[in-house]
Design a protein around this motif. Structure first.
Motif, PDB file in Angstrom:
ATOM      1  N   PRO A   1      13.578  18.421 -69.747  1.00 26.13           N
ATOM      2  CA  PRO A   1      12.974  18.497 -68.431  1.00 26.13           C
ATOM      3  C   PRO A   1      12.829  17.323 -67.711  1.00 26.13           C
ATOM      4  CG  PRO A   1      11.172  18.873 -69.941  1.00 26.13           C
ATOM      5  CD  PRO A   1      12.632  18.619 -70.794  1.00 26.13           C
ATOM      6  N   ARG A   2      13.328  17.518 -66.216  1.00 19.78           N
ATOM      7  CA  ARG A   2      13.066  16.187 -65.548  1.00 19.78           C
ATOM      8  C   ARG A   2      13.209  16.836 -64.065  1.00 19.78           C
ATOM      9  NH1 ARG A   2      16.681  12.397 -66.761  1.00 19.78           N
ATOM     10  NH2 ARG A   2      17.298  13.403 -68.802  1.00 19.78           N
ATOM     11  N   THR A   3      12.699  15.856 -63.243  1.00 15.59           N
ATOM     12  CA  THR A   3      12.757  16.057 -61.621  1.00 15.59           C
ATOM     13  C   THR A   3      14.008  15.118 -61.078  1.00 15.59           C
ATOM     14  OG1 THR A   3      10.486  16.523 -61.496  1.00 15.59           O
ATOM     15  CG2 THR A   3      11.648  15.880 -59.568  1.00 15.59           C
ATOM     16  N   CYS A   4      14.888  15.727 -60.475  1.00 12.19           N
ATOM     17  CA  CYS A   4      15.888  15.045 -60.043  1.00 12.19           C
ATOM     18  C   CYS A   4      16.020  14.979 -58.410  1.00 12.19           C
ATOM     19  CB  CYS A   4      17.354  15.799 -60.242  1.00 12.19           C
ATOM     20  SG  CYS A   4      17.798  15.501 -61.932  1.00 12.19           S
ATOM     21  N   ARG A   5      16.963  14.115 -57.737  1.00 11.52           N
ATOM     22  CA  ARG A   5      17.033  14.132 -56.310  1.00 11.52           C
ATOM     23  C   ARG A   5      18.397  13.560 -55.982  1.00 11.52           C
ATOM     24  NH1 ARG A   5      13.264   8.724 -54.715  1.00 11.52           N
ATOM     25  NH2 ARG A   5      14.621   7.143 -55.330  1.00 11.52           N
ATOM     26  N   LEU A   6      18.843  13.974 -54.922  1.00 10.97           N
ATOM     27  CA  LEU A   6      20.213  13.472 -54.243  1.00 10.97           C
ATOM     28  C   LEU A   6      20.109  12.538 -53.101  1.00 10.97           C
ATOM     29  CD1 LEU A   6      23.395  14.369 -54.756  1.00 10.97           C
ATOM     30  CD2 LEU A   6      22.956  15.674 -52.755  1.00 10.97           C
ATOM     31  N   VAL A   7      20.835  11.446 -53.547  1.00 15.77           N
ATOM     32  CA  VAL A   7      20.363  10.376 -52.317  1.00 15.77           C
ATOM     33  C   VAL A   7      21.661   9.872 -51.932  1.00 15.77           C
ATOM     34  CG1 VAL A   7      19.671   7.968 -52.179  1.00 15.77           C
ATOM     35  CG2 VAL A   7      18.699   9.245 -53.831  1.00 15.77           C
ATOM     36  N   VAL A   8      21.732   9.657 -50.430  1.00 16.91           N
ATOM     37  CA  VAL A   8      23.066   9.317 -49.810  1.00 16.91           C
ATOM     38  C   VAL A   8      22.861   7.674 -49.324  1.00 16.91           C
ATOM     39  CG1 VAL A   8      24.262   9.255 -47.776  1.00 16.91           C
ATOM     40  CG2 VAL A   8      23.438  11.678 -48.738  1.00 16.91           C
ATOM     41  N   VAL A   9      23.757   6.905 -49.854  1.00 15.35           N
ATOM     42  CA  VAL A   9      23.466   5.465 -49.706  1.00 15.35           C
ATOM     43  C   VAL A   9      24.519   5.233 -48.495  1.00 15.35           C
ATOM     44  CG1 VAL A   9      23.676   3.269 -50.434  1.00 15.35           C
ATOM     45  CG2 VAL A   9      22.898   5.179 -51.858  1.00 15.35           C
ATOM     46  N   ARG A  10      24.220   4.655 -47.371  1.00 13.76           N
ATOM     47  CA  ARG A  10      25.111   4.345 -46.334  1.00 13.76           C
ATOM     48  C   ARG A  10      25.651   2.993 -46.648  1.00 13.76           C
ATOM     49  NH1 ARG A  10      20.549   6.763 -43.860  1.00 13.76           N
ATOM     50  NH2 ARG A  10      21.077   8.557 -42.875  1.00 13.76           N
ATOM     51  N   LYS A  11      26.598   2.902 -45.720  1.00 13.11           N
ATOM     52  CA  LYS A  11      27.692   1.202 -46.005  1.00 13.11           C
ATOM     53  C   LYS A  11      26.564   0.447 -45.228  1.00 13.11           C
ATOM     54  CE  LYS A  11      32.063   3.284 -45.601  1.00 13.11           C
ATOM     55  NZ  LYS A  11      33.445   3.297 -45.030  1.00 13.11           N
ATOM     56  N   ASN A  12      25.504   0.696 -44.547  1.00 15.59           N
ATOM     57  CA  ASN A  12      24.624  -0.524 -43.989  1.00 15.59           C
ATOM     58  C   ASN A  12      23.519  -0.820 -44.900  1.00 15.59           C
ATOM     59  OD1 ASN A  12      23.028   1.778 -43.542  1.00 15.59           O
ATOM     60  ND2 ASN A  12      22.878   1.665 -41.443  1.00 15.59           N
ATOM     61  N   ALA A  13      23.539  -0.285 -46.139  1.00 19.75           N
ATOM     62  CA  ALA A  13      22.574  -0.535 -47.300  1.00 19.75           C
ATOM     63  C   ALA A  13      21.221   0.438 -47.144  1.00 19.75           C
ATOM     64  CB  ALA A  13      21.885  -2.013 -47.151  1.00 19.75           C
TER      65      ALA A  13
ATOM     66  N   SER B   1      19.286   4.090 -47.195  1.00 21.87           N
ATOM     67  CA  SER B   1      19.532   5.284 -48.133  1.00 21.87           C
ATOM     68  C   SER B   1      18.562   6.348 -47.544  1.00 21.87           C
ATOM     69  CB  SER B   1      19.068   5.001 -49.475  1.00 21.87           C
ATOM     70  OG  SER B   1      17.808   4.594 -49.664  1.00 21.87           O
ATOM     71  N   GLU B   2      19.116   7.574 -48.042  1.00 23.49           N
ATOM     72  CA  GLU B   2      18.274   8.787 -47.586  1.00 23.49           C
ATOM     73  C   GLU B   2      18.367   9.795 -48.707  1.00 23.49           C
ATOM     74  OE1 GLU B   2      18.883  12.718 -44.304  1.00 23.49           O
ATOM     75  OE2 GLU B   2      20.468  10.853 -44.374  1.00 23.49           O
ATOM     76  N   VAL B   3      17.085  10.530 -49.061  1.00 19.44           N
ATOM     77  CA  VAL B   3      17.031  11.281 -49.982  1.00 19.44           C
ATOM     78  C   VAL B   3      17.287  12.700 -49.269  1.00 19.44           C
ATOM     79  CG1 VAL B   3      15.479  12.803 -51.568  1.00 19.44           C
ATOM     80  CG2 VAL B   3      15.319  10.281 -51.534  1.00 19.44           C
ATOM     81  N   VAL B   4      18.281  13.467 -49.625  1.00 14.86           N
ATOM     82  CA  VAL B   4      18.753  14.726 -49.076  1.00 14.86           C
ATOM     83  C   VAL B   4      18.407  16.015 -49.618  1.00 14.86           C
ATOM     84  CG1 VAL B   4      20.498  13.730 -47.519  1.00 14.86           C
ATOM     85  CG2 VAL B   4      21.156  14.672 -49.919  1.00 14.86           C
ATOM     86  N   SER B   5      17.880  15.653 -50.944  1.00 17.72           N
ATOM     87  CA  SER B   5      17.559  17.255 -51.799  1.00 17.72           C
ATOM     88  C   SER B   5      16.984  16.714 -52.945  1.00 17.72           C
ATOM     89  CB  SER B   5      18.796  17.985 -52.044  1.00 17.72           C
ATOM     90  OG  SER B   5      18.406  18.921 -53.076  1.00 17.72           O
TER      91      SER B   5
END
Length: 261
Positions: free
Chosen positions: A189-201, A203-207
């Motif tokens: 078991p674990r908790t996960c997240r999906l992160v978008v990293v932009r080119k301007n450094a 980041s955003e957690v989207v899920s």
């Protein structure tokens, strides 16, 4: 049907028709909306006169000199009045009136003749609202990972350290970027997240989501995980997308990364 049938409404309502004429009128009433409507309007009047019938009216002519005869006559009339039958008749009349109202076009053709039908408003069409899909885990099951029908460019990646494997589909949208994700070899078991990293450094957690003990795409649970998310970042501004594991202290570590965008 004869004109006389249409003129028997009052007589029938007051109960002065003989049984044969009453039965004939009832047959006529079942198909005549006009008579049914007229009979319904007479309900208040008949209610006031329900204690008096034709015989009582005749008997009243003899009561000017004999008040006792009036009392006896009224008592006899009250015993014999047919309230139950009249209620049934008025219920039938009301039903015919309602039916006539629902089929107004047909009634107008029979009785109105020249009245034009009132145009009815048609259904109002509303434009569909397009909005970004709600981020978050979606169902997993057989067939997940089949790229048929999945919108966007496909990107595959396997992390050599964790062994986690992913396939992502990225599609440019007016609102940003739509992301579809498939994960296998993901233990729990674990908790996960999906992160978008932009080119301007930035980041955003989207899920975010929880992985059960059996994981996804493992020996314990062979079914992969499928989820979808979206970001306001245009596809051209995204440097990489990463699946991360988050421990109980909130510290994140990468599980698999798609960087060939």
């Amino acid at each position: 049907m004869s004109r006389a049938d249409h003129m028997d409404v009052a007589a029938y309502a007051l109960g002065v028709l003989d049984p044969q004429d009453a039965e004939r009128f009832e047959e006529h009433l079942a198909t005549c909306w006009a008579c049914a409507a007229e009979l319904e309007t007479m309900v208040p009047v008949v209610g006031l006169l329900s204690g008096i019938d034709g015989e009582a009216m005749a008997a009243l002519e003899q009561t000017h000199t004999d008040p006792a005869l009036l009392d006896r006559t009224l008592m006899a009339v009250r015993r014999d009045r047919r309230r139950t039958r009249m209620r049934q008749v008025f219920a039938t009349a009301a039903a015919v009136v309602v039916f006539g109202g629902l089929s107004g076009a047909g009634i107008a053709g029979v009785f109105g003749g020249d009245e034009k039908p009132v145009p009815q408003a048609g259904p109002t069409l509303t434009a569909p609202v397009t909005a970004p899909p709600s981020p978050g885990p979606t169902k997993s099951g057989p067939g997940v990972g089949d790229d048929k029908g999945i919108e966007g460019d496909q990107h595959d990646a396997t992390d050599p350290s964790t062994g986690v494997k992913t396939t992502m589909w990225l599609a440019s949208k007016e609102y940003g970027t739509q992301i579809a994700v498939q994960l296998t070899r993901l233990p729990g078991p674990r908790t996960c997240r999906l992160v978008v990293v932009r080119k301007n450094a930035t980041s955003e957690v989207v899920s975010t989501w929880s992985v059960p003990g059996g994981g996804y795409g493992t020996n314990t649970n062979q079914l992969p995980l499928e989820l979808s998310a979206s970001t306001s970042a245009p596809l051209r501004d995204i440097e990489k997308i990463q699946v991360q594991s988050v421990d109980v202290n909130g510290v994140a570590s990468p599980l698999v990364t798609v960087a060939d965008l």
